[in-house]
Scaffold this motif. Structure first.
Motif, short mmCIF file in Angstrom:
data_model
loop_
_atom_site.label_atom_id
_atom_site.label_comp_id
_atom_site.label_asym_id
_atom_site.label_seq_id
_atom_site.Cartn_x
_atom_site.Cartn_y
_atom_site.Cartn_z
N ARG A 33 -115.69 -90.98 -76.29
CA ARG A 33 -114.65 -90.13 -75.63
C ARG A 33 -114.53 -90.40 -74.11
N PHE A 34 -115.60 -91.05 -73.38
CA PHE A 34 -115.33 -91.68 -72.05
C PHE A 34 -114.24 -92.41 -72.04
N GLY A 35 -114.19 -93.52 -72.74
CA GLY A 35 -113.18 -94.55 -72.80
C GLY A 35 -111.65 -93.81 -72.97
N ASN A 36 -111.77 -92.99 -74.25
CA ASN A 36 -110.48 -92.53 -74.54
C ASN A 36 -110.03 -91.33 -73.31
N GLN A 37 -110.68 -90.43 -72.81
CA GLN A 37 -110.32 -89.90 -71.81
C GLN A 37 -109.90 -90.64 -70.68
N ALA A 38 -110.73 -91.61 -70.22
CA ALA A 38 -110.36 -92.50 -69.09
C ALA A 38 -109.00 -93.13 -69.27
N THR A 39 -108.44 -93.59 -70.63
CA THR A 39 -107.41 -94.02 -70.68
C THR A 39 -106.00 -92.99 -70.58
N ASP A 40 -106.44 -91.71 -70.99
CA ASP A 40 -105.56 -90.58 -70.84
C ASP A 40 -105.42 -90.60 -69.23
N LEU A 41 -106.28 -90.46 -68.60
CA LEU A 41 -106.49 -90.18 -67.14
C LEU A 41 -105.88 -91.16 -66.30
N LEU A 42 -105.90 -92.58 -66.73
CA LEU A 42 -105.50 -93.61 -66.16
C LEU A 42 -103.93 -93.59 -66.18
N SER A 43 -103.47 -93.21 -67.23
CA SER A 43 -101.77 -93.09 -67.35
C SER A 43 -101.45 -91.73 -66.33
N THR A 44 -102.22 -90.78 -66.40
CA THR A 44 -101.71 -89.63 -65.17
C THR A 44 -101.64 -90.25 -64.10
N THR A 45 -102.95 -90.99 -63.64
CA THR A 45 -103.06 -91.71 -62.25
C THR A 45 -102.05 -92.44 -61.92
N ARG A 46 -101.44 -93.06 -62.78
CA ARG A 46 -100.33 -94.26 -62.57
C ARG A 46 -99.16 -93.37 -62.12
N LEU A 47 -98.81 -92.29 -62.89
CA LEU A 47 -97.68 -91.31 -62.57
C LEU A 47 -97.95 -90.82 -61.26
N LEU A 48 -99.03 -90.30 -61.10
CA LEU A 48 -99.25 -89.67 -59.75
C LEU A 48 -99.18 -90.45 -58.49
N LEU A 49 -99.53 -91.72 -58.62
CA LEU A 49 -99.29 -92.63 -57.55
C LEU A 49 -97.94 -92.87 -57.24
N ASP A 50 -97.02 -92.69 -58.24
CA ASP A 50 -95.66 -93.10 -58.03
C ASP A 50 -94.78 -91.83 -57.77
N SER A 51 -95.62 -90.55 -57.54
CA SER A 51 -94.86 -89.28 -57.26
C SER A 51 -94.80 -89.04 -55.81
N PRO A 52 -93.92 -88.21 -55.31
CA PRO A 52 -93.73 -87.81 -53.96
C PRO A 52 -95.00 -87.33 -53.35
N ALA A 53 -95.86 -86.59 -54.24
CA ALA A 53 -97.39 -86.05 -53.71
C ALA A 53 -97.95 -87.13 -53.32
N ALA A 54 -98.02 -88.30 -53.59
CA ALA A 54 -99.02 -89.60 -53.17
C ALA A 54 -98.20 -89.92 -52.29
N ALA A 55 -97.13 -90.16 -52.18
CA ALA A 55 -96.26 -91.02 -51.04
C ALA A 55 -96.33 -90.05 -49.60
N SER A 56 -96.45 -88.85 -49.70
CA SER A 56 -96.62 -87.70 -48.50
C SER A 56 -98.09 -87.77 -48.16
N ASP A 57 -99.11 -88.22 -49.12
CA ASP A 57 -100.31 -87.94 -48.50
C ASP A 57 -101.11 -89.14 -48.81
N ALA A 58 -101.49 -89.86 -47.40
CA ALA A 58 -102.25 -91.05 -47.53
C ALA A 58 -103.66 -90.84 -47.96
N ARG A 59 -104.34 -89.79 -47.85
CA ARG A 59 -105.61 -89.55 -48.38
C ARG A 59 -105.68 -89.30 -49.79
N LEU A 60 -104.58 -88.64 -50.31
CA LEU A 60 -104.45 -88.40 -52.10
C LEU A 60 -103.99 -89.88 -52.45
N LYS A 61 -103.48 -90.42 -51.88
CA LYS A 61 -102.88 -91.80 -52.47
C LYS A 61 -104.21 -92.97 -52.48
N SER A 62 -104.83 -92.83 -51.42
CA SER A 62 -106.27 -93.71 -51.51
C SER A 62 -107.06 -93.43 -52.69
#
Length: 113
Positions: A33-62
């Motif tokens: 389940r660790f691997g499966n959940q990590a894979t799911d969360l990784l997809s979300t991470t990449r979407l959030l990195l491309d979002s306005p939320a990450a673009a406007s918050d350097a700490r969140l992006k890091s």
């Protein structure tokens, strides 16, 4: 704001996974389940990195960049020999204060509401 809600949920799920990680390391065998959940969360991470939320918050992006690396490593753990690799990942998480930064980000985003 939809990004705030999605980010808060994502950070909570990621914190839960990373907090449970040391127990998996003690067992010597990572749960699949660790691997499966990590894979799911990784997809979300990449979407959030491309979002306005990450673009406007350097700490969140890091933080998201650090999480992307950790989740990529977790998603590729071999089920039969992941114990030592989990130990290395756990050490890296501690060195970079990832879990405390996650908790701080959740509090910060929640207090902005």
């Amino acid at each position: 704001e939809p990004y705030r809600q999605a980010t808060t949920e994502y950070l909570g799920q990621t914190a839960a996974l990373l907090t449970a990680l040391p127990a998996g390391a003690r067992d010597g065998q990572p749960d699949a389940r660790f691997g499966n959940q990590a894979t799911d969360l990784l997809s979300t991470t990449r979407l959030l990195l491309d979002s306005p939320a990450a673009a406007s918050d350097a700490r969140l992006k890091s933080l998201l960049e650090d999480l992307e690396l950790v989740l990529a490593q977790l998603s590729r753990l071999p089920a039969e020999s992941g114990g030592a690799q989990i130990d290395l990942i756990t050490e890296a998480l501690e060195r970079r204060d990832v879990v405390p930064r996650l908790r701080s980000a959740v509090v910060s985003i929640s207090s902005d509401d």
